[in-house]
Design a protein around this motif. Structure first.
Motif, PDB file in Angstrom:
ATOM      1  N   CYS A 149     108.005  43.147  15.294  1.00  0.00           N
ATOM      2  CA  CYS A 149     108.506  44.206  14.073  1.00  0.00           C
ATOM      3  C   CYS A 149     107.537  44.002  13.079  1.00  0.00           C
ATOM      4  O   CYS A 149     107.187  43.215  12.409  1.00  0.00           O
ATOM      5  CB  CYS A 149     109.772  43.707  13.722  1.00  0.00           C
ATOM      6  N   LEU A 173     106.043  56.101   9.658  1.00  0.00           N
ATOM      7  CA  LEU A 173     106.783  54.665   9.564  1.00  0.00           C
ATOM      8  C   LEU A 173     105.958  53.661   9.098  1.00  0.00           C
ATOM      9  O   LEU A 173     104.485  53.737   9.430  1.00  0.00           O
ATOM     10  CB  LEU A 173     107.031  54.361  11.090  1.00  0.00           C
ATOM     11  N   TYR A 176     107.822  49.132  12.150  1.00  0.00           N
ATOM     12  CA  TYR A 176     107.870  49.644  13.659  1.00  0.00           C
ATOM     13  C   TYR A 176     107.815  48.665  14.706  1.00  0.00           C
ATOM     14  O   TYR A 176     106.961  47.615  14.539  1.00  0.00           O
ATOM     15  CB  TYR A 176     107.359  50.863  13.721  1.00  0.00           C
ATOM     16  N   ARG A 199     109.003  53.318  17.096  1.00  0.00           N
ATOM     17  CA  ARG A 199     110.765  53.068  16.569  1.00  0.00           C
ATOM     18  C   ARG A 199     110.652  52.010  15.510  1.00  0.00           C
ATOM     19  O   ARG A 199     110.002  50.968  15.302  1.00  0.00           O
ATOM     20  CB  ARG A 199     111.299  52.466  17.970  1.00  0.00           C
ATOM     21  N   LYS A 200     111.628  52.462  14.563  1.00  0.00           N
ATOM     22  CA  LYS A 200     112.009  51.465  13.570  1.00  0.00           C
ATOM     23  C   LYS A 200     112.573  50.165  14.104  1.00  0.00           C
ATOM     24  O   LYS A 200     113.079  50.069  15.015  1.00  0.00           O
ATOM     25  CB  LYS A 200     113.183  52.104  12.670  1.00  0.00           C
ATOM     26  N   CYS A 201     112.287  49.291  13.138  1.00  0.00           N
ATOM     27  CA  CYS A 201     112.846  47.860  13.348  1.00  0.00           C
ATOM     28  C   CYS A 201     113.288  47.194  12.435  1.00  0.00           C
ATOM     29  O   CYS A 201     113.023  47.803  11.204  1.00  0.00           O
ATOM     30  CB  CYS A 201     111.824  46.920  14.144  1.00  0.00           C
TER      31      CYS A 201
END
Length: 201
Positions: A149, A173, A176, A199-201
């Motif tokens: 992350c 972002l 991510y 993708r977000k984390c």
């Protein structure tokens, strides 16, 4: 990561020792005594000899646990050298090649060219929450997968002349998931690929 667009380009692409347990056994030296009968003299018995004991065999560290620590250490070193390079806008004087193959280095070198060309550099350092999520030690070339992350929020693009922090475009972002591939080569583990997943984390 040179200007805001270059940093956008960057963010769209990417962003410790074995444990040994020693068990030592020891034998207690016991001394017993006995007393004589009435009118006799007291006499101490001969001390009991201690048993010849040897330290218990050292337990071997778990190979998978050791490998995971080694992989993460290399990944951390790779990032430490990368932060140095981005701070000066050049790979010169760093040990990036010690920890990453040409494929992984290609991304960094492109970003460094963009930074240098725009007169920019990076200030600070990203944060990580990296874990080894796959390990193939039985393969001809052992490999591993790291899932990180990655938080590049604290890693800011600056104008090298003025030191001014350049704003990141809205919507990009800064935290991510990044999936990283590594292989164990003759000289040790190497980072072979860095893939941001968007993708977000």
């Amino acid at each position: 990561m040179a200007s805001a667009p270059a940093r956008d380009h960057y963010t769209g692409r990417f962003k410790n020792s074995a444990l040994m347990l020693f068990v030592v056994g020891c034998a207690a030296l016991t001394v017993t005594s006995c007393s004589g009968g009435s009118g006799g003299t007291n006499a101490a018995s001969t001390p009991t000899k201690s048993a010849n004991t040897k330290p218990a065999p050292t337990k071997s560290a778990d190979p998978e646990s050791t490998a995971k620590q080694e992989v993460l250490a290399v990944y951390n070193n790779y990032w430490a050298e990368q932060v140095k390079a981005y701070a000066q806008g050049s790979e010169k004087g760093t040990n990036l090649q010690k920890y990453a193959t040409l494929d992984a280095l290609g991304r960094s070198r492109t970003d460094l060219l963009n930074l240098s060309g725009a007169g920019n550099a990076m200030k600070g350092a990203p944060k990580h929450d990296a874990k080894v999520t796959a390990l193939g030690l039985d393969k001809k070339t052992p490999d591993a997968t790291i899932t990180d992350c990655l938080d590049i929020g604290p890693w800011q693009t600056i104008d090298r002349k003025t030191g001014k922090v350049l704003a990141l475009s809205h919507g990009n972002l800064t935290r991510y998931i990044t999936v990283v591939s590594a292989e164990k080569w003759p000289n040790g583990w190497m980072i072979t690929k860095v893939e941001p997943k968007g993708r977000k984390c």
